[in-house]
Motif scaffolding. Structure first.
Motif, short mmCIF file in Angstrom:
data_model
loop_
_atom_site.label_atom_id
_atom_site.label_comp_id
_atom_site.label_asym_id
_atom_site.label_seq_id
_atom_site.Cartn_x
_atom_site.Cartn_y
_atom_site.Cartn_z
N VAL A 115 0.86 -1.19 0.00
CA VAL A 115 0.00 0.00 0.00
C VAL A 115 0.89 1.24 0.00
O VAL A 115 1.81 1.35 0.83
CB VAL A 115 -0.92 0.03 1.24
CG1 VAL A 115 -1.87 1.22 1.15
CG2 VAL A 115 -1.70 -1.26 1.35
N PRO A 116 0.68 2.19 -0.91
CA PRO A 116 1.46 3.43 -0.90
C PRO A 116 1.27 4.19 0.41
O PRO A 116 0.32 3.96 1.16
CB PRO A 116 0.90 4.22 -2.09
CG PRO A 116 0.28 3.19 -2.97
CD PRO A 116 -0.26 2.14 -2.04
N ASP A 117 2.17 5.12 0.66
CA ASP A 117 2.09 5.91 1.88
C ASP A 117 0.83 6.77 1.90
O ASP A 117 0.29 7.16 0.86
CB ASP A 117 3.31 6.84 1.99
CG ASP A 117 4.55 6.13 2.49
OD1 ASP A 117 4.48 4.90 2.73
OD2 ASP A 117 5.59 6.79 2.63
N TYR A 118 0.39 7.09 3.12
CA TYR A 118 -0.66 8.09 3.33
C TYR A 118 -0.09 9.45 2.96
O TYR A 118 1.06 9.75 3.28
CB TYR A 118 -1.07 8.08 4.81
CG TYR A 118 -2.07 9.15 5.20
CD1 TYR A 118 -3.42 8.86 5.21
CD2 TYR A 118 -1.67 10.43 5.53
CE1 TYR A 118 -4.34 9.82 5.56
CE2 TYR A 118 -2.58 11.40 5.88
CZ TYR A 118 -3.91 11.09 5.89
OH TYR A 118 -4.83 12.06 6.23
N PRO A 119 -0.85 10.34 2.32
CA PRO A 119 -2.23 10.15 1.84
C PRO A 119 -2.32 9.76 0.37
O PRO A 119 -3.37 9.92 -0.24
CB PRO A 119 -2.83 11.53 2.07
CG PRO A 119 -1.70 12.46 1.74
CD PRO A 119 -0.43 11.75 2.21
N VAL A 120 -1.21 9.28 -0.20
CA VAL A 120 -1.22 8.92 -1.61
C VAL A 120 -2.23 7.80 -1.87
O VAL A 120 -3.02 7.85 -2.82
CB VAL A 120 0.19 8.52 -2.07
CG1 VAL A 120 0.18 8.05 -3.52
CG2 VAL A 120 1.15 9.70 -1.90
#
Length: 352
Positions: free
Chosen positions: A299-304
């Motif tokens: 999962v990409p980093d928040y908030p991406v």
């Protein structure tokens, strides 16, 4: 009704009951904050998902509805680590879900929410507006920002999930600690989502900070009624913050699907997920949490990641499917009551 002594900082804000409404982005509203204020609690609005223009309008509307102080909340997350390979793989993993909604997965993702850690325009707005209470989630601003807000007369609160985070907040000059237990709905306030999380519950964390930290403590997580508030106070908390308890109120911005899910059987089975936003967050079980549990892609980093999550939810809602929303809720969700926010505060106080 049992009487509780109010901490001086709460009394100075005009709060007559140790009940705080959580600043929930996408759920809390100026109308909710004003109603909680009118009932003697401390209302709140969430600015983390807003740009400075939207934030200024929200502050102005809240001030038009209440002459009492309220809490404004900001996100202080670390800037996301951008990786086009990871982001592309995540979009590809979501492609079948988008296809089910007759939509295309995004070709590119964006960091949709800037962190207050680097948002000078939001800082300028706050220094001009001078809200009485400013709270932080996901971390702490730098010393210069904290000093500027203190100089502007703002009382500073910060969410912490461990003693180590609390100690960091105290060293930084934070005035009041928000003890967020693992039961809490919505995003975990951990400063670094990639390090080990001890997952302390509200009871243990509140008592730990009341004994070990040299600051007033607000208990948050799983508290839904007056009995829960009284229990938190007995552990040494100065007040309790409730979020999920206010989602079903008419002043809430939660949509019909969110409200129905909160009142359904799934409320007893909340889950922690990163899939929706890129950060751990407690959610009602729905199609998105099920989807996320079955994906192996990073999962990409928040908030991406949230950019993709919001796009999938929008595509689904356009076809009448409400199961892809960020339906945040704490473990006390089955105790939710649908009533006006002011009436809820008064009921909580009577139960205490």
């Amino acid at each position: 009704m049992r009487e509780f002594l109010m901490d001086a900082w709460l009394s100075a804000l005009g709060v007559t009951h140790p009940v705080l409404q959580a600043p929930m982005a996408g759920v809390s509203t100026p109308a909710m904050a004003a109603a909680v204020n009118a009932a003697g609690g401390l209302g709140a609005i969430a600015l983390g998902a807003s740009d400075p223009i939207q934030a200024g309008a929200m502050i102005a509307e809240t001030r038009a509805r209440t002459d009492r102080p309220f809490n404004v909340n900001l996100f202080v997350h670390a800037p996301p680590r951008r990786d086009p390979v990871v982001e592309g793989a995540w979009c590809e993993a979501l492609r079948p879900a988008f296809a089910e909604q007759d939509a295309e997965a995004p070709a590119h993702l964006h960091a949709i929410y800037p962190s207050f850690a680097e948002d000078d325009a939001m800082l300028a707005l706050l220094l001009e507006a001078r809200p009485a209470v400013v709270s932080f989630h996901f971390g702490l601003p730098d010393a210069a920002r904290i000093a500027a807000l203190k100089e502007a007369g703002c009382l500073l609160l910060a969410s912490v999930t461990s003693l180590a985070e609390a100690q960091s907040a105290c060293r930084a000059g934070i005035d009041v600690l928000m003890a967020q237990g693992y039961e809490a709905g919505g995003h975990r306030g951990v400063f670094d989502p990639d390090v080990h999380d001890d997952r302390l519950g509200t009871l243990a964390l509140t008592r730990l900070l009341a004994v070990k930290a040299d600051r007033p403590v607000i208990a948050a997580g799983g508290i839904m009624d007056g009995s829960g508030v009284a229990a938190a106070l007995s552990l040494g908390a100065a007040a309790a913050q409730l979020g999920t308890a206010f989602i079903a109120c008419p002043e809430s911005a939660a949509d019909a699907g969110y409200r129905a899910a909160l009142m359904g059987e799934g409320a007893a089975h909340t889950v922690m997920t990163r899939a929706i936003s890129g950060r751990p967050a407690r959610c009602l079980p729905n199609r998105f949490t099920t989807l996320g549990a079955g994906l192996s892609a990073r999962v990409p980093d928040y908030p991406v990641a949230y950019d993709a999550g919001k796009a999938l939810n929008a595509a689904a809602k356009a076809r009448g499917e409400v199961g892809y929303g960020a339906q945040w809720a704490g473990q006390g969700a089955p105790l939710a009551r649908a009533m006006p926010a002011g009436d809820l505060v008064r009921a909580i106080v009577a139960e205490m």
